[in-house]
Design an enzyme around this catalytic site. Structure first.
Site, short mmCIF file in Angstrom:
data_model
loop_
_atom_site.label_atom_id
_atom_site.label_comp_id
_atom_site.label_asym_id
_atom_site.label_seq_id
_atom_site.Cartn_x
_atom_site.Cartn_y
_atom_site.Cartn_z
N GLU A 86 0.72 -1.16 0.26
CA GLU A 86 -0.01 0.03 0.03
C GLU A 86 0.81 1.19 -0.07
O GLU A 86 1.87 1.19 0.32
CB GLU A 86 -0.78 0.08 1.12
CG GLU A 86 -0.05 0.14 2.39
CD GLU A 86 -1.12 0.15 3.63
OE1 GLU A 86 -2.04 -0.68 3.75
OE2 GLU A 86 -1.10 1.45 4.19
N GLU A 145 -13.66 1.60 7.78
CA GLU A 145 -12.71 1.33 8.22
C GLU A 145 -12.43 2.18 9.80
O GLU A 145 -12.98 3.48 9.18
CB GLU A 145 -11.39 1.35 7.78
CG GLU A 145 -9.99 0.82 8.41
CD GLU A 145 -8.77 1.13 7.58
OE1 GLU A 145 -8.72 1.41 6.38
OE2 GLU A 145 -7.62 1.00 8.10
CO CO Z 1 -7.44 1.87 5.00
#
Ligand code: CO
Length: 149
Positions: free
Chosen positions: A53, A143
């Site tokens: 990421e 999230e």
């Molecule tokens: Co995230």
């Protein structure tokens, strides 16, 4: 902080980031930096989540602004790989920053909102994260992020 609160208002700090599923992290970074003009503020591989990421932010305001998280699978059984297979590249989740992810879970569970993890897991940069089940959150994978102190 009042864990018996009937919503997350006392725990919500900010919209932290939006997560975008991408098949090729370097190609996605090239677009987001070269076309949108963001800059990369962080990269990591999270083996537990099966992702590579990058976090990107506006050039002038990285500390204050919500960021974009580009997420690419590192193996075929990663949840992101399954997402890409089913839905293709694109928006994958919205992340809210909370002051205490465990307290947030304690508020949500009695309201019937399912969380993906029984206990918070490690997210980007040592943060602690959990997710609301999209079926209990209007179709959006939400999230919750408690930043590392
Ligand atoms: Co995230």
């Amino acid at each position: 902080m009042d864990a018996s609160a009937d919503d997350l208002s006392g725990l919500l700090v900010a919209i932290d980031h939006v997560g975008v599923a991408v098949p090729d992290l370097d190609a996605a970074i090239a677009f987001h930096t070269g076309v949108l003009g963001l800059r990369v503020v962080h990269r990591e591989v999270n083996a537990d989540q099966g992702v590579a990421e990058a976090m990107l932010a506006p050039v002038g305001d990285a500390a204050a602004a919500a960021q974009v998280q580009l997420i690419a699978p590192v193996h075929a059984t990663s949840p992101i790989a399954r997402f890409l297979d089913r839905r293709g590249p694109g928006l994958q989740h919205v992340a809210y920053r909370v002051s205490d992810v465990d307290a947030a879970a304690a508020v949500l569970r009695p309201l019937g909102v399912r969380l993906l993890y029984d206990f918070a897991k490690q997210g980007t940069r040592g943060s602690r994260i959990n997710f609301l089940h999209p079926s209990d959150a209007g179709g959006v994978l939400v999230e919750l992020v408690e930043l590392a102190r």
